[in-house]
Scaffold this active site. Structure first.
Site, mmCIF file in Angstrom:
data_model
loop_
_atom_site.group_PDB
_atom_site.id
_atom_site.type_symbol
_atom_site.label_atom_id
_atom_site.label_comp_id
_atom_site.label_asym_id
_atom_site.label_seq_id
_atom_site.Cartn_x
_atom_site.Cartn_y
_atom_site.Cartn_z
ATOM 1 N N HIS A 183 -31.502 2.637 -21.737
ATOM 2 C CA HIS A 183 -32.913 2.685 -21.329
ATOM 3 C C HIS A 183 -33.007 2.954 -19.827
ATOM 4 C CE1 HIS A 183 -37.157 0.901 -21.317
ATOM 5 N NE2 HIS A 183 -36.833 0.917 -20.022
ATOM 6 N N GLU A 184 -32.311 2.161 -19.038
ATOM 7 C CA GLU A 184 -32.363 2.330 -17.585
ATOM 8 C C GLU A 184 -31.753 3.661 -17.154
ATOM 9 O OE1 GLU A 184 -34.121 0.442 -15.705
ATOM 10 O OE2 GLU A 184 -34.541 -0.936 -17.352
ATOM 11 N N HIS A 234 -34.199 6.443 -17.255
ATOM 12 C CA HIS A 234 -35.034 6.542 -16.049
ATOM 13 C C HIS A 234 -34.299 7.353 -14.988
ATOM 14 C CE1 HIS A 234 -38.026 3.946 -17.651
ATOM 15 N NE2 HIS A 234 -37.396 2.800 -17.467
ATOM 16 N N HIS A 237 -41.638 5.452 -19.078
ATOM 17 C CA HIS A 237 -41.792 4.778 -20.364
ATOM 18 C C HIS A 237 -42.685 5.601 -21.291
ATOM 19 C CE1 HIS A 237 -40.908 1.104 -17.777
ATOM 20 N NE2 HIS A 237 -39.880 1.214 -18.603
ATOM 21 N N TYR A 251 -41.867 0.135 -24.747
ATOM 22 C CA TYR A 251 -41.898 -1.328 -24.676
ATOM 23 C C TYR A 251 -42.436 -1.893 -25.990
ATOM 24 C CZ TYR A 251 -40.743 -2.080 -19.738
ATOM 25 O OH TYR A 251 -40.093 -2.183 -18.537
#
Length: 354
Positions: free
Chosen positions: A164-165, A168, A174, A223
């Site tokens: 996930h990170e 980015h 997101h 999320y």
């Protein structure tokens, strides 16, 4: 020299904590071998929400003085992409053998399923990603310049959180921040923690791209329905029935996640078929594999600032930051311990030349 000073600045700021930053190391064949031995229990055992680890701060970090500008720094701009899909990196020595195996597993998945390559930083390479235990789970979106930090602290060491990170870092916001998100989810504002309201904004469509992909409830970047809730009730719900438990529970890339990455970096055109089978070999895991770029390399973005007159030197200068991590310490611009360093490296952020 600027690389050394930026490392020195970060080290001074976090001195005395577990977030001390050094030049770090690269993943080894042993790390990738250990990654192959990880069980599902090893990979998914923490299950701690990112907002809990971060103390209800966002996992997307950037300059705080100009949030509107930061939010509009979309990854459709060529300067936000990593040239040739190549991300030089260094890893903090504070990770355990198990944690390094988790990092290796995440890197291997990027190498196996996309043309993005995390490659060890070469000596003297000034623009690179530093992966360390800094302050929770966070990254900036897309490529910046200089030393760019990906923080994966103790509560972040779970495979889904790591990829996930890293998404980015590659260049994605997101999923619930998409400009068209209101067509697909309902934001329930009254249930959101007051300090987290800015986590439910929308990214300016003029500076971002969907890369031709539909809204993705299964994205690793979505999320969950209770994210940043102040009362235990949902903060967002899908308009499509039956998907409330789907959002935010991805364990790996979705097909749409991979399609976006591969379209962003033109992966199908970049890596010839003859090289695809090499991508999973131990040697390839620590080496860049890519075909010659199909677009011109962009120049390193410069930091813009207004001109000012330096009374001491009697010359006209441009007010600018010399490193990219000034936003971390902007509340300490006048601190006696680092004042001279901040004045030299972070003139724009600290407003020393306004």
């Amino acid at each position: 020299m600027l690389h050394f000073l930026s490392i020195l600045l970060i080290t001074v700021v976090f001195h005395g904590t577990n977030a001390e930053i050094s030049d770090g190391t690269a993943l080894t064949d042993e790390d990738f071998s250990n990654a192959d031995k990880l069980t599902k229990k090893d990979i998914y055992k923490t299950n701690v929400p990112i907002e809990a680890v971060n103390g209800y701060k966002s996992d997307i970090r950037g300059p705080e003085r100009d949030k509107k500008r930061f939010r509009r720094n979309g990854v459709s701009r060529p300067t936000k992409l990593w040239p040739h899909a190549r991300i030089p990196y260094a890893i903090s020595p504070h990770y355990t053998t198990h944690e390094r195996a988790l990092l290796a597993r995440a890197v291997k998945q990027y190498h196996d399923k996309t043309c993005v390559r995390f490659v060890p930083r070469a000596a003297g390479e000034g623009d690179y990603l530093f992966i360390g235990k800094v302050d929770g789970c966070f990254s900036e979106v897309g490529r910046t310049s200089g030393v760019q930090v990906l923080s994966l602290d103790n509560g972040c060491m779970e495979y889904p959180t790591i990829i996930h990170e890293m998404m980015h870092v590659v260049g994605f916001y997101h999923e619930h921040e998409r400009w068209d998100r209101d067509n697909f989810i309902d934001i329930i504002w009254q249930n959101i923690d007051r300090g987290a309201l800015d986590q439910f904004g929308r990214v300016d469509l003029s500076k971002t791209s969907y890369y031709g992909q539909p809204y993705d409830y299964k994205s690793i970047l979505h999320y969950d329905s209770l994210a940043f809730s102040k009362n235990g009730f949902p903060t967002m719900l899908p308009k499509k029935p039956g998907l409330a438990s789907t959002i935010g529970n991805a364990k790996d890339f979705s097909d749409v996640d991979l399609a976006k990455i591969n379209r962003m970096y033109k992966c199908e055109r970049q890596i010839p078929d003859s090289l695809r089978t090499i991508a999973s070999s131990p040697k390839a895991r620590v080496s860049p594999i890519y075909a010659p770029p199909l677009w011109k390399s962009v120049n390193r973005p410069h930091l813009e600032g207004h001109a000012f007159y330096d009374e001491k030197e009697k010359t006209q200068k441009v007010c600018e930051d010399r490193i990219t991590v000034c936003w971390w310490t902007q509340d300490r611009c006048l601190s006696p311990n680092i004042y001279l360093m901040m004045k030299s490296l972070c003139a724009k952020t600290c407003r020393f030349c306004t």
